[in-house]
Design an enzyme around this catalytic site. Structure first.
Site, PDB file in Angstrom:
ATOM      1  N   GLU A 178       0.268  22.313  61.871  1.00 42.44           N
ATOM      2  CA  GLU A 178       1.101  23.128  62.749  1.00 42.44           C
ATOM      3  C   GLU A 178       0.378  23.313  64.076  1.00 42.44           C
ATOM      4  O   GLU A 178      -0.838  23.217  64.167  1.00 42.44           O
ATOM      5  CB  GLU A 178       1.350  24.502  62.134  1.00 42.44           C
ATOM      6  CG  GLU A 178       2.062  24.477  60.800  1.00 42.44           C
ATOM      7  CD  GLU A 178       2.222  25.887  60.256  1.00 42.44           C
ATOM      8  OE1 GLU A 178       3.278  26.484  60.500  1.00 42.44           O
ATOM      9  OE2 GLU A 178       1.284  26.372  59.588  1.00 42.44           O
TER      10      GLU A 178
ATOM     11  N   ASP B  64      -3.355  21.749  57.551  1.00 39.64           N
ATOM     12  CA  ASP B  64      -2.162  22.487  57.970  1.00 39.64           C
ATOM     13  C   ASP B  64      -1.726  21.958  59.337  1.00 39.64           C
ATOM     14  O   ASP B  64      -2.275  22.335  60.371  1.00 39.64           O
ATOM     15  CB  ASP B  64      -2.495  23.979  58.046  1.00 39.64           C
ATOM     16  CG  ASP B  64      -1.303  24.855  58.408  1.00 39.64           C
ATOM     17  OD1 ASP B  64      -0.272  24.312  58.832  1.00 39.64           O
ATOM     18  OD2 ASP B  64      -1.414  26.093  58.274  1.00 39.64           O
TER      19      ASP B  64
END
Length: 305
Positions: A166, A164
């Site tokens: 982010e 992920d």
């Protein structure tokens, strides 16, 4: 370092009938053989759990009223972090106290799910320190981090890793900006280290758009990829078959039941093989979950505390 509890709730920024078998090999070494789960017809269902607030065991509390199969096939521990060591100038894998507690108590937090036939993977997320999957300065640096990941999977008997990209805050602490080679080197090394485990992609951030370098495309090295925007439909831009993609994404208790049902109906009608859910908590969510299980599997969901 203290990692604050955070919410990954998002508003949509954009707008199989076949059996979806998990694309992986041997079950993780768990110390106990997994009991065969009842056969379930339909897409693979994925549940992210924010372990800062909730127990992984909640994933195993839902079965289908018709047939008794698990509602969820993959449980995601959310989340470990990719941190940056300013002394060694290298990325390092970090677990906050809540993630560490789950891993240290694998016998009671992970094995019960695996024994039901549910795969348990670890999500890895940026942590505002400049380290990310897309800015390793060399192939060796990427391979070193990949070994940290695969060693963790082996040590705790996990079933794989979820990426992920982010909150990396690329450039912090003097780190580089995203480059073309980094994620390709990382995924290639991780797949070589763990050929029979899950590697999944939360389809967001610089890494998700950098899947090819030097004639190597790592798309096929992923088992799954999914839409990161809850309450929406977005086909991940990765060259995987429909059976490995989730264009639907819902937040349990946050996405309306009508939307969750509509997205599930579309998943089946368009032949996609995965349905992504986020933020399963400890409340009885059988009504919210039944909204999509009726469309995916032709059955209500049953909650067993």
């Amino acid at each position: 370092m203290f990692i604050p509890v955070r919410s990954r709730i998002r508003t949509a920024a954009l707008a199989l009938s076949a059996i979806a078998a998990l694309a992986l090999g041997a079950t993780a070494t768990t110390g106990a053989a997994a009991a065969p789960a009842p056969v379930k017809q339909g897409p693979t269902s994925v549940a992210y759990v924010e372990v800062n607030n909730n127990s992984m065991l909640n994933v195993g509390k839902y079965t289908l009223a018709n047939g008794g199969g698990n509602v969820f096939d993959v449980a995601v521990i959310f989340a470990a972090n990719i941190n940056y060591n300013t002394g060694t100038k290298a990325a390092t894998l970090y677990f906050n106290e809540n993630v560490q507690r789950v891993l240290d108590n694998a016998a009671t937090q992970i094995r019960p799910l695996q024994q039901k036939g549910i795969k348990v993977v670890l999500s890895v997320l940026g942590n505002h320190q400049g380290a990310g999957f897309a800015n390793f300065p060399s192939q060796q640096a990427a391979s070193t981090f990949a070994k940290q990941l695969s060693d963790t999977v082996a040590k705790y008997g996990l079933d794989g890793i979820d990426f992920d990209d982010e909150y990396a805050d690329y450039g912090n602490n003097g780190t580089g900006q995203p480059n073309a080679s980094s994620f390709v080197y990382l995924v290639s090394a991780l797949r070589a280290n763990m050929p029979d485990k899950i590697i999944s992609l939360y389809n967001i951030g610089p890494a998700a758009s950098r899947l090819s370098y030097g004639g190597v495309d790592v798309s096929s090295k992923f088992d799954y990829a999914w839409n990161p925007y809850y309450g929406s439909w977005q086909v991940p831009g990765i060259a995987l078959p429909k059976s490995k993609l989730s264009p639907a994404a819902v937040e349990i208790g946050g996405t309306s039941q009508s939307t969750a049902a509509s997205l599930a109906r579309r998943t089946v009608s368009e032949g996609y093989g995965v349905y992504l859910t986020y933020n399963l908590d400890g409340v009885n969510r059988s009504a919210d979950i039944s909204a999509f299980t009726r469309e995916l599997y032709g059955s209500d969901a049953r909650y067993t505390p």
